[in-house]
Design a protein around this motif. Structure first.
Motif, short mmCIF file in Angstrom:
data_model
loop_
_atom_site.label_atom_id
_atom_site.label_comp_id
_atom_site.label_asym_id
_atom_site.label_seq_id
_atom_site.Cartn_x
_atom_site.Cartn_y
_atom_site.Cartn_z
N UNK A 240 0.83 -1.20 0.00
CA UNK A 240 0.00 0.00 0.00
C UNK A 240 0.87 1.25 0.00
N UNK A 241 0.26 2.35 -0.42
CA UNK A 241 0.91 3.66 -0.41
C UNK A 241 -0.04 4.65 0.26
N UNK A 242 0.53 5.54 1.07
CA UNK A 242 -0.25 6.57 1.75
C UNK A 242 0.42 7.92 1.52
N UNK A 243 -0.38 8.95 1.22
CA UNK A 243 0.16 10.30 1.17
C UNK A 243 0.12 10.89 2.57
N UNK A 244 0.79 11.99 2.78
CA UNK A 244 0.74 12.69 4.06
C UNK A 244 -0.66 13.29 4.22
N UNK A 245 -1.17 13.42 5.46
CA UNK A 245 -2.49 14.04 5.65
C UNK A 245 -2.44 15.52 5.33
N UNK A 246 -3.50 16.00 4.68
CA UNK A 246 -3.60 17.42 4.32
C UNK A 246 -4.99 17.95 4.62
N UNK A 247 -5.06 19.24 4.87
CA UNK A 247 -6.36 19.88 5.10
C UNK A 247 -7.16 19.84 3.81
N UNK A 248 -8.44 19.52 3.92
CA UNK A 248 -9.33 19.41 2.77
C UNK A 248 -10.49 20.38 2.94
N UNK A 249 -10.89 21.03 1.87
CA UNK A 249 -12.08 21.88 1.88
C UNK A 249 -11.93 23.13 2.70
N UNK A 250 -13.06 23.80 2.89
CA UNK A 250 -13.09 25.07 3.62
C UNK A 250 -12.92 24.83 5.12
N UNK A 251 -13.59 23.81 5.63
CA UNK A 251 -13.44 23.49 7.05
C UNK A 251 -12.14 22.70 7.23
N UNK A 252 -11.63 22.70 8.42
CA UNK A 252 -10.39 21.97 8.68
C UNK A 252 -10.71 20.50 8.83
N UNK A 253 -10.60 19.80 7.74
CA UNK A 253 -10.80 18.35 7.68
C UNK A 253 -9.53 17.77 7.09
N UNK A 254 -8.97 16.79 7.73
CA UNK A 254 -7.73 16.21 7.23
C UNK A 254 -8.01 14.86 6.59
N UNK A 255 -7.32 14.62 5.48
CA UNK A 255 -7.49 13.37 4.75
C UNK A 255 -6.18 13.02 4.06
N UNK A 256 -6.09 11.76 3.64
CA UNK A 256 -4.93 11.32 2.87
C UNK A 256 -5.39 10.30 1.85
N UNK A 257 -4.56 10.10 0.83
CA UNK A 257 -4.85 9.12 -0.21
C UNK A 257 -4.21 7.79 0.15
N UNK A 258 -4.98 6.73 -0.04
CA UNK A 258 -4.51 5.37 0.20
C UNK A 258 -4.65 4.59 -1.10
N UNK A 259 -3.57 3.97 -1.55
CA UNK A 259 -3.57 3.15 -2.76
C UNK A 259 -3.16 1.73 -2.40
N UNK A 260 -3.96 0.77 -2.85
CA UNK A 260 -3.64 -0.64 -2.65
C UNK A 260 -4.49 -1.49 -3.58
N UNK A 261 -3.98 -2.63 -3.93
CA UNK A 261 -4.77 -3.57 -4.72
C UNK A 261 -5.51 -4.56 -3.83
#
Length: 94
Positions: free
Chosen positions: A6-27
């Motif tokens: 699997x691969x994970x990106x660093x968490x980043x703020x998303x949207x107008x409100x402070x919501x953190x998310x990251x991308x996860x890639x895996x088969x």
């Protein structure tokens, strides 16, 4: 950041409100369900037809960096393949 499974990106703020998310890639699709079961995860949105790429939202009440490290550690453990001796493989089928 990640490994061969699997691969994970660093968490980043998303949207107008402070919501953190990251991308996860895996088969391995079961890893998306595993991540969704973690207490610090708000939502897992699979965004491609093949089902290998998802946006993982971290709940607001958790520190994004600490949650991300916790998720990565748990994923590494869940993704680890354990090869059983033939004796134990046969015993599981009984």
């Amino acid at each position: 950041m990640g490994n061969d499974i699997f691969k994970m990106t660093e968490p980043r703020a998303q949207g107008i409100t402070t919501r953190y998310a990251f991308w996860l890639n895996t088969e391995r699709s079961h890893l998306f369900y595993f991540v969704q079961s973690l207490i610090c995860v708000a939502q897992v949105d699979i965004v491609d037809e093949a089902g290998h790429h998802a946006l993982v939202d971290i709940k607001d009440e958790y520190d994004a960096d600490e949650a991300w490290h916790y998720i990565r550690t748990e994923l590494e453990e869940e993704a680890r393949t354990v090869n059983l001796d033939k004796f134990w493989e046969d015993a599981l089928w009984l």
